[in-house]
Design a protein around this motif. Structure first.
Motif, PDB file in Angstrom:
ATOM      1  N   ALA A 208       0.832  -1.207   0.000  1.00 43.42           N
ATOM      2  CA  ALA A 208       0.000   0.000   0.000  1.00 43.42           C
ATOM      3  C   ALA A 208       0.864   1.255   0.000  1.00 43.42           C
ATOM      4  O   ALA A 208       0.522   2.253  -0.651  1.00 43.42           O
ATOM      5  N   GLU A 209       1.985   1.224   0.706  1.00 44.49           N
ATOM      6  CA  GLU A 209       2.895   2.368   0.704  1.00 44.49           C
ATOM      7  C   GLU A 209       3.393   2.645  -0.708  1.00 44.49           C
ATOM      8  O   GLU A 209       3.403   3.804  -1.165  1.00 44.49           O
ATOM      9  N   ARG A 210       3.806   1.616  -1.384  1.00 44.46           N
ATOM     10  CA  ARG A 210       4.306   1.790  -2.752  1.00 44.46           C
ATOM     11  C   ARG A 210       3.195   2.264  -3.682  1.00 44.46           C
ATOM     12  O   ARG A 210       3.427   3.063  -4.598  1.00 44.46           O
ATOM     13  N   ASN A 211       1.998   1.794  -3.446  1.00 44.95           N
ATOM     14  CA  ASN A 211       0.869   2.179  -4.276  1.00 44.95           C
ATOM     15  C   ASN A 211       0.486   3.641  -4.058  1.00 44.95           C
ATOM     16  O   ASN A 211      -0.007   4.311  -4.975  1.00 44.95           O
ATOM     17  N   ALA A 212       0.727   4.152  -2.847  1.00 42.27           N
ATOM     18  CA  ALA A 212       0.330   5.517  -2.516  1.00 42.27           C
ATOM     19  C   ALA A 212       1.226   6.555  -3.178  1.00 42.27           C
ATOM     20  O   ALA A 212       0.753   7.639  -3.541  1.00 42.27           O
ATOM     21  N   ALA A 213       2.513   6.249  -3.315  1.00 39.98           N
ATOM     22  CA  ALA A 213       3.450   7.226  -3.898  1.00 39.98           C
ATOM     23  C   ALA A 213       4.566   6.502  -4.635  1.00 39.98           C
ATOM     24  O   ALA A 213       5.733   6.589  -4.273  1.00 39.98           O
ATOM     25  N   ALA A 243      -2.769   4.728   2.892  1.00 39.62           N
ATOM     26  CA  ALA A 243      -1.411   5.221   3.152  1.00 39.62           C
ATOM     27  C   ALA A 243      -1.283   6.641   2.623  1.00 39.62           C
ATOM     28  O   ALA A 243      -1.822   6.966   1.556  1.00 39.62           O
ATOM     29  N   ARG A 244      -0.547   7.475   3.378  1.00 38.80           N
ATOM     30  CA  ARG A 244      -0.296   8.850   2.966  1.00 38.80           C
ATOM     31  C   ARG A 244       1.196   9.147   3.102  1.00 38.80           C
ATOM     32  O   ARG A 244       1.796   8.852   4.138  1.00 38.80           O
ATOM     33  N   ALA A 245       1.761   9.765   2.074  1.00 34.67           N
ATOM     34  CA  ALA A 245       3.184  10.098   2.076  1.00 34.67           C
ATOM     35  C   ALA A 245       3.371  11.583   2.320  1.00 34.67           C
ATOM     36  O   ALA A 245       2.608  12.416   1.816  1.00 34.67           O
ATOM     37  N   SER A 246       4.409  11.920   3.106  1.00 33.28           N
ATOM     38  CA  SER A 246       4.774  13.312   3.385  1.00 33.28           C
ATOM     39  C   SER A 246       6.257  13.476   3.109  1.00 33.28           C
ATOM     40  O   SER A 246       7.086  12.720   3.651  1.00 33.28           O
ATOM     41  N   VAL A 247       6.601  14.445   2.275  1.00 36.62           N
ATOM     42  CA  VAL A 247       8.000  14.720   1.969  1.00 36.62           C
ATOM     43  C   VAL A 247       8.541  15.705   2.995  1.00 36.62           C
ATOM     44  O   VAL A 247       8.021  16.815   3.138  1.00 36.62           O
ATOM     45  N   HIS A 248       9.590  15.299   3.712  1.00 34.79           N
ATOM     46  CA  HIS A 248      10.162  16.148   4.759  1.00 34.79           C
ATOM     47  C   HIS A 248      11.387  16.915   4.277  1.00 34.79           C
ATOM     48  O   HIS A 248      11.672  18.005   4.771  1.00 34.79           O
ATOM     49  N   VAL A 258       5.752   7.764   5.402  1.00 36.76           N
ATOM     50  CA  VAL A 258       4.454   7.243   4.988  1.00 36.76           C
ATOM     51  C   VAL A 258       3.747   6.688   6.219  1.00 36.76           C
ATOM     52  O   VAL A 258       4.295   5.841   6.936  1.00 36.76           O
ATOM     53  N   GLN A 259       2.547   7.194   6.475  1.00 32.93           N
ATOM     54  CA  GLN A 259       1.715   6.695   7.567  1.00 32.93           C
ATOM     55  C   GLN A 259       0.560   5.898   6.976  1.00 32.93           C
ATOM     56  O   GLN A 259      -0.115   6.364   6.056  1.00 32.93           O
ATOM     57  N   VAL A 270      -9.890  -1.275  13.151  1.00 32.38           N
ATOM     58  CA  VAL A 270      -8.492  -1.035  12.797  1.00 32.38           C
ATOM     59  C   VAL A 270      -7.672  -2.256  13.195  1.00 32.38           C
ATOM     60  O   VAL A 270      -7.645  -2.646  14.362  1.00 32.38           O
ATOM     61  N   ILE A 271      -7.006  -2.850  12.237  1.00 35.47           N
ATOM     62  CA  ILE A 271      -6.225  -4.068  12.470  1.00 35.47           C
ATOM     63  C   ILE A 271      -4.739  -3.765  12.599  1.00 35.47           C
ATOM     64  O   ILE A 271      -4.025  -4.424  13.357  1.00 35.47           O
ATOM     65  N   ALA A 272      -4.237  -2.747  11.896  1.00 29.64           N
ATOM     66  CA  ALA A 272      -2.815  -2.449  11.946  1.00 29.64           C
ATOM     67  C   ALA A 272      -2.582  -1.002  11.542  1.00 29.64           C
ATOM     68  O   ALA A 272      -3.379  -0.395  10.824  1.00 29.64           O
ATOM     69  N   CYS A 273      -1.477  -0.446  12.034  1.00 29.30           N
ATOM     70  CA  CYS A 273      -1.004   0.892  11.656  1.00 29.30           C
ATOM     71  C   CYS A 273       0.514   0.816  11.476  1.00 29.30           C
ATOM     72  O   CYS A 273       1.172  -0.037  12.079  1.00 29.30           O
ATOM     73  N   ALA A 274       1.044   1.710  10.663  1.00 29.98           N
ATOM     74  CA  ALA A 274       2.490   1.723  10.456  1.00 29.98           C
ATOM     75  C   ALA A 274       2.958   3.116  10.098  1.00 29.98           C
ATOM     76  O   ALA A 274       2.201   3.926   9.551  1.00 29.98           O
ATOM     77  N   GLU A 275       4.213   3.371  10.438  1.00 27.06           N
ATOM     78  CA  GLU A 275       4.900   4.580  10.005  1.00 27.06           C
ATOM     79  C   GLU A 275       6.255   4.162   9.444  1.00 27.06           C
ATOM     80  O   GLU A 275       7.028   3.489  10.126  1.00 27.06           O
ATOM     81  N   SER A 276       6.520   4.571   8.203  1.00 30.20           N
ATOM     82  CA  SER A 276       7.746   4.162   7.523  1.00 30.20           C
ATOM     83  C   SER A 276       8.494   5.391   7.033  1.00 30.20           C
ATOM     84  O   SER A 276       7.879   6.387   6.627  1.00 30.20           O
ATOM     85  N   ILE A 277       9.814   5.317   7.081  1.00 29.86           N
ATOM     86  CA  ILE A 277      10.666   6.400   6.623  1.00 29.86           C
ATOM     87  C   ILE A 277      11.519   5.888   5.465  1.00 29.86           C
ATOM     88  O   ILE A 277      12.243   4.891   5.601  1.00 29.86           O
ATOM     89  N   TYR A 278      11.420   6.573   4.326  1.00 28.74           N
ATOM     90  CA  TYR A 278      12.214   6.264   3.145  1.00 28.74           C
ATOM     91  C   TYR A 278      13.192   7.404   2.909  1.00 28.74           C
ATOM     92  O   TYR A 278      12.862   8.577   3.124  1.00 28.74           O
ATOM     93  N   GLY A 279      14.397   7.097   2.491  1.00 27.31           N
ATOM     94  CA  GLY A 279      15.361   8.143   2.193  1.00 27.31           C
ATOM     95  C   GLY A 279      16.741   7.570   1.970  1.00 27.31           C
ATOM     96  O   GLY A 279      16.962   6.358   2.056  1.00 27.31           O
ATOM     97  N   THR A 280      17.691   8.465   1.709  1.00 26.61           N
ATOM     98  CA  THR A 280      19.064   8.029   1.460  1.00 26.61           C
ATOM     99  C   THR A 280      19.877   8.101   2.740  1.00 26.61           C
ATOM    100  O   THR A 280      19.424   8.651   3.738  1.00 26.61           O
TER     101      THR A 280
END
Length: 280
Positions: A208-213, A243-248, A258-259, A270-280
């Motif tokens: 879902a994260e990949r699908n969102a952005a 899923a929602r992505a925010s560019v910091h 991505v939350q 609600v079955i699950a929640c996640a917060e993921s950080i993507y970057g270099t």
């Protein structure tokens, strides 16, 4: 060189460092499969807990004789899974075993020369109260399995539980449509005791994260993910993930958060929640 896998006792299997070479069962197209790392981490976590009672996981019972199962409350992953390659010689090491004092939380590391992926597992205990996965209950535990939540070593577990409650409360107020929906299938998503495996839900959240952005996240590796789990599902139900992505920040050090939250289609829980950080 460390020994290869030698499962003689649950404690030895859980705590002994294991040396092995990465192959196709461990890999995805972009590196080591994160859900495999979580499955292995949770397996060794549960072996360690069962060993404290001197039994194998399938023999762990509560005071009424009902089978006790590990219910994953939260997991975290830190590190770049894409750094790992086929044929890497790795070690899987439990650096902190689960105990009543630390709230039944463990930390494990997948290591290779110059590479590190850290997994953390926090569990509670569950038993079936009927055939439906929706009706899991709290077992009547032996005193040794009662978590000491006031112990100093349990502070991290308490923090994870607090963050999970905060994320769930926010998700319950969210009415945005899902980005992607998954039907729960017996052969694809259930584990050996008939529950939807937390690692399967983790995979759905990642998709879902990949699908969102996709135009953003496919460019950067996932560096950190914190996921929380609040319930289970029956075969034929659907998990709906938003899923929602925010560019910091952008160049030279891009960072995207991505939350996500996942709801059970049958009742909106609600079955699950996640917060993921993507970057270099």
């Amino acid at each position: 060189m460390l020994p290869t896998i030698d499962i003689e006792t649950p404690a030895a299997a859980a705590l002994s460092p294991v040396c092995f070479r990465l192959g196709m069962p461990h890999m995805s197209a972009s590196g080591v499969r994160r859900s495999w790392v979580l499955r292995e981490a949770c397996h060794r976590h549960w072996l360690s807990i069962a060993a404290q009672s001197g039994v194998t996981p399938s023999d762990l019972r509560d005071l009424t004789g009902a089978r006790v199962m590990a219910s994953v409350v939260a997991c975290t992953l830190k590190g770049d899974s894409a750094a790992f390659r086929e044929d890497d010689l790795c070690q899987f090491v439990m650096t902190e075993p689960p105990s009543a004092q630390n709230g039944w939380r463990s930390q494990l590391q997948l290591r290779a020369p110059g590479k590190l992926l850290c997994a953390e597992i926090l569990t509670s205990f569950a038993r079936r109260n009927g055939r439906s996965n929706v009706k899991l209950g709290v077992p009547d535990l032996k005193a040794m399995f009662q978590a000491d939540r006031g112990h100093a070593a349990a502070r991290r577990a308490a923090l994870l539980r607090t963050l999970g409650r905060h994320d769930r409360d926010r998700a319950q107020r969210e009415n945005a449509p899902p980005h992607i929906s998954f039907e729960i299938l017996e052969d694809d998503h259930l584990n050996g005791v008939g529950l939807v495996y937390f690692a399967s839900i983790h995979d759905m959240i990642e998709r879902a994260e990949r699908n969102a952005a996709p135009e953003i996240l496919c460019r950067f590796p996932m560096r950190n993910r914190r996921a929380h789990f609040f319930g289970n599902l029956d075969v034929g139900d659907r998990l709906e993930v938003t899923a929602r992505a925010s560019v910091h920040s952008l160049a030279p050090n891009p960072a995207v958060t991505v939350q996500s939250h996942a709801k059970r289609a049958s009742d909106g829980a609600v079955i699950a929640c996640a917060e993921s950080i993507y970057g270099t």
